[in-house]
Design an enzyme around this catalytic site. Structure first.
Site, PDB file in Angstrom:
ATOM      1  N   GLU A 137       0.728  -1.148  -0.063  1.00 55.69           N
ATOM      2  CA  GLU A 137       0.007   0.154  -0.069  1.00 55.69           C
ATOM      3  C   GLU A 137       0.921   1.190  -0.055  1.00 55.69           C
ATOM      4  O   GLU A 137       1.737   1.360   0.907  1.00 55.69           O
ATOM      5  CB  GLU A 137      -0.934  -0.104   1.286  1.00 55.69           C
ATOM      6  CG  GLU A 137      -1.840   1.224   1.228  1.00 55.69           C
ATOM      7  CD  GLU A 137      -2.864   0.773   2.488  1.00 55.69           C
ATOM      8  OE1 GLU A 137      -3.367  -0.099   2.684  1.00 55.69           O
ATOM      9  OE2 GLU A 137      -3.405   2.092   2.774  1.00 55.69           O
TER      10      GLU A 137
ATOM     11  N   LYS B  36      -7.349  -0.766  11.466  1.00 53.70           N
ATOM     12  CA  LYS B  36      -6.556  -1.059  10.089  1.00 53.70           C
ATOM     13  C   LYS B  36      -5.566  -0.363   9.974  1.00 53.70           C
ATOM     14  O   LYS B  36      -4.487  -0.529   9.550  1.00 53.70           O
ATOM     15  CB  LYS B  36      -8.015  -1.089   9.065  1.00 53.70           C
ATOM     16  CG  LYS B  36      -7.619  -1.724   7.728  1.00 53.70           C
ATOM     17  CD  LYS B  36      -6.701  -0.817   6.727  1.00 53.70           C
ATOM     18  CE  LYS B  36      -6.123  -1.543   5.468  1.00 53.70           C
ATOM     19  NZ  LYS B  36      -5.311  -0.647   4.911  1.00 53.70           N
TER      20      LYS B  36
ATOM     21  N   ASP C 193       4.176 -14.222  11.891  1.00 55.25           N
ATOM     22  CA  ASP C 193       2.789 -14.738  11.673  1.00 55.25           C
ATOM     23  C   ASP C 193       1.734 -13.529  11.856  1.00 55.25           C
ATOM     24  O   ASP C 193       1.366 -12.964  12.952  1.00 55.25           O
ATOM     25  CB  ASP C 193       2.355 -15.803  12.729  1.00 55.25           C
ATOM     26  CG  ASP C 193       1.105 -16.406  12.285  1.00 55.25           C
ATOM     27  OD1 ASP C 193       0.155 -15.825  11.653  1.00 55.25           O
ATOM     28  OD2 ASP C 193       0.698 -17.382  12.826  1.00 55.25           O
TER      29      ASP C 193
ATOM     30  N   HIS D 205      -2.430  10.580  -0.504  1.00 58.54           N
ATOM     31  CA  HIS D 205      -2.719   9.365  -0.905  1.00 58.54           C
ATOM     32  C   HIS D 205      -2.642   9.412  -2.563  1.00 58.54           C
ATOM     33  O   HIS D 205      -2.119   8.666  -3.306  1.00 58.54           O
ATOM     34  CB  HIS D 205      -4.055   8.861  -0.633  1.00 58.54           C
ATOM     35  CG  HIS D 205      -3.926   7.422   0.325  1.00 58.54           C
ATOM     36  ND1 HIS D 205      -4.232   6.249  -0.066  1.00 58.54           N
ATOM     37  CD2 HIS D 205      -4.100   7.727   1.701  1.00 58.54           C
ATOM     38  CE1 HIS D 205      -3.983   5.786   1.336  1.00 58.54           C
ATOM     39  NE2 HIS D 205      -3.922   6.342   2.238  1.00 58.54           N
TER      40      HIS D 205
END
Ligand code: MEV
Length: 433
Positions: free
Chosen positions: A96, A274, A290, A388
């Site tokens: 991202e 998130k 993990d 962004h």
């Protein structure tokens, strides 16, 4: 000549303190060389990241099943991190755009008040032993606790090496869990897994104590498996962002209001968290850990109260500065698993410069806090799209075939015209020819 030497000295000094202005403007090769120098990587070690194919097909074939090849992702480095007074370059593996830049920017702003401060509760993992069909669960619970030393000894017989290193299984918790099939007696073995994440060690121990738990309860043991809600393995980080460093008291208030939204509303908390995982997962992946276990731990930790909530807290201190704090389960390690198998993961651990699982966990906490701050600040001010879009436009312009010389001009036009697409990039490029 003199000027060149001065520049070089400044460059080295900057890299030693990890505050490297304009790092993103270097070429990929130059960046890799700087990072190798900062972290003391040999040519072979940095080559594991700069050359494709560090994870050979032969090794990959032994990592999972039915292997048909390998899959690559970019490795970026977040700069400017000062954690407990130590400089870190943070390797991040993800797809991202803007995450690495945002983390670096947040870390830079945190430096005005001394960077990040962290702590850790210890490398304690939980193994659960589920026991059903117990007629008198409260009596059985006490019976298990009466025999704690015996149960710990059975667990520890399974891993003398770990016992020597850390003491191994150290304590027990016994819970009664009400369920649709009646009350269950759930025993938690608390195991110090040292620098390993420790899944294999604790699962083996849980299986070993099962017959004794059945004898002590008169019930039937079913599941014997670790819990990813590793709430005895918590990492904490705090940071103060001075109002001057982040754009004034309005920004402080904006971030506090954004946090209040995440704290109160699970729909917002999911997105805010998130954003935190945008910082955390790339470090977990880079170090061969993990990330599903990490995600499971974080989200369950955020659900302990009466509703799912924010992993971080943001407050205004008495001087009007912004203070942030984070506390999260960190089921990660440095020995065993992919960390030792994947050559690129080893190189990333060396870049990070962490020597223990405890240090890794605390770096992860600091990166999560930084990432959340960056998102909250952007959301509370310009909105997320401005930054962004610029980075997204760079990606699309590259896809459209822009050369490094053409890139800035194409991006600037796309952003100015608010038309960010591959087609428009191609149109601009055609016009430039
Ligand atoms: C995007 O990947 C992450 C954010 O949505 C996080 C947030 O909303 O806090 C920007």
């Amino acid at each position: 000549m003199e000027q060149e030497r001065r520049f070089d000295e400044e460059r080295i000094l900057n890299m030693k303190t990890n505050q490297y202005s304009g790092f993103h403007k270097l070429t990929m090769e130059q960046r890799a060389a700087e990072v190798a120098e900062f972290s003391g990587l040999t040519e072979e070690e940095i080559g594991r990241l700069t050359n494709p194919g560090a994870l050979t097909n032969e090794v990959a074939d032994h990592v999972i099943e039915n292997v048909i090849g390998t899959y690559q992702l970019p490795v970026g480095v977040a700069m400017n991190f000062l954690i407990n007074g130590k400089e870190y370059v943070i390797p991040m593996v993800l797809e991202e755009a803007s995450v690495v830049a945002a983390a670096s920017n947040a870390a830079k702003m945190a430096r005005a008040a001394g960077g990040f401060t962290t702590s850790y509760t210890g490398n304690i993992m939980i193994a659960q032993v589920q026991c059903i069909g117990v007629a008198n669960p409260y009596f059985a619970r006490q019976n298990i606790l009466h025999h704690k030393e015996e149960i710990l000894a059975i667990a520890n017989e399974k891993d003398p090496v770990l016992v020597k290193l850390t003491g191994g299984a150290k304590d027990l918790e016994v819970r009664i869990v009400d369920s649709q099939i009646g009350p269950m007696v759930v025993t938690h073995l608390l195991v110090d897994t040292g620098d390993a994440m420790g899944a294999n060690a604790v699962n083996t121990m849980a299986e070993a104590v099962a017959p004794t738990i059945e004898q002590l309860t008169g019930g039937t043991v079913k599941l014997r498996i670790l819990s990813n809600l590793a709430d005895h393995r918590l990492a904490r980080a705090t940071a103060t962002f001075t109002k001057e460093a982040i754009g004034g008291e309005d920004v402080v208030d904006g971030v506090v209001a954004a946090y209040a939204f995440a704290a109160a509303d699970p729909y917002r908390a999911a997105t805010s968290n998130k954003g935190i995982m945008n910082g955390i997962d790339p470090v977990v992946v880079a170090t061969g850990n993990d990330w599903r276990g990490m995600e499971a731990g974080v989200h369950s930790y955020c659900s302990r109260g009466d509703h799912y909530t924010s992993l971080t807290r943001w407050e205004k201190d008495a001087d009007g500065n912004l203070t942030g704090s984070i506390e999260l389960p960190t089921p990660v390690g440095l020995v065993g698993g992919a960390t030792k198998i994947h050559p690129a993961a080893q190189a990333c651990v060396k870049i990070l410069g962490v020597k223990t699982a405890a240090e890794l966990a605390q770096v992860i906490a600091a990166v999560g806090l930084a990432q959340n701050f960056a998102a909250m600040r952007a959301l509370a001010t310009d909105g997320i799209q401005k930054g962004h879009m610029k980075l997204h436009a760079r990606n699309l312009a590259t896809v459209a075939g822009a050369t490094p010389e053409q890139l800035d001009a194409v991006v600037a036009k796309m952003v100015a015209d608010k038309k960010v697409s591959v087609d428009y990039a191609k149109e601009i490029l055609a016009g430039m020819q």
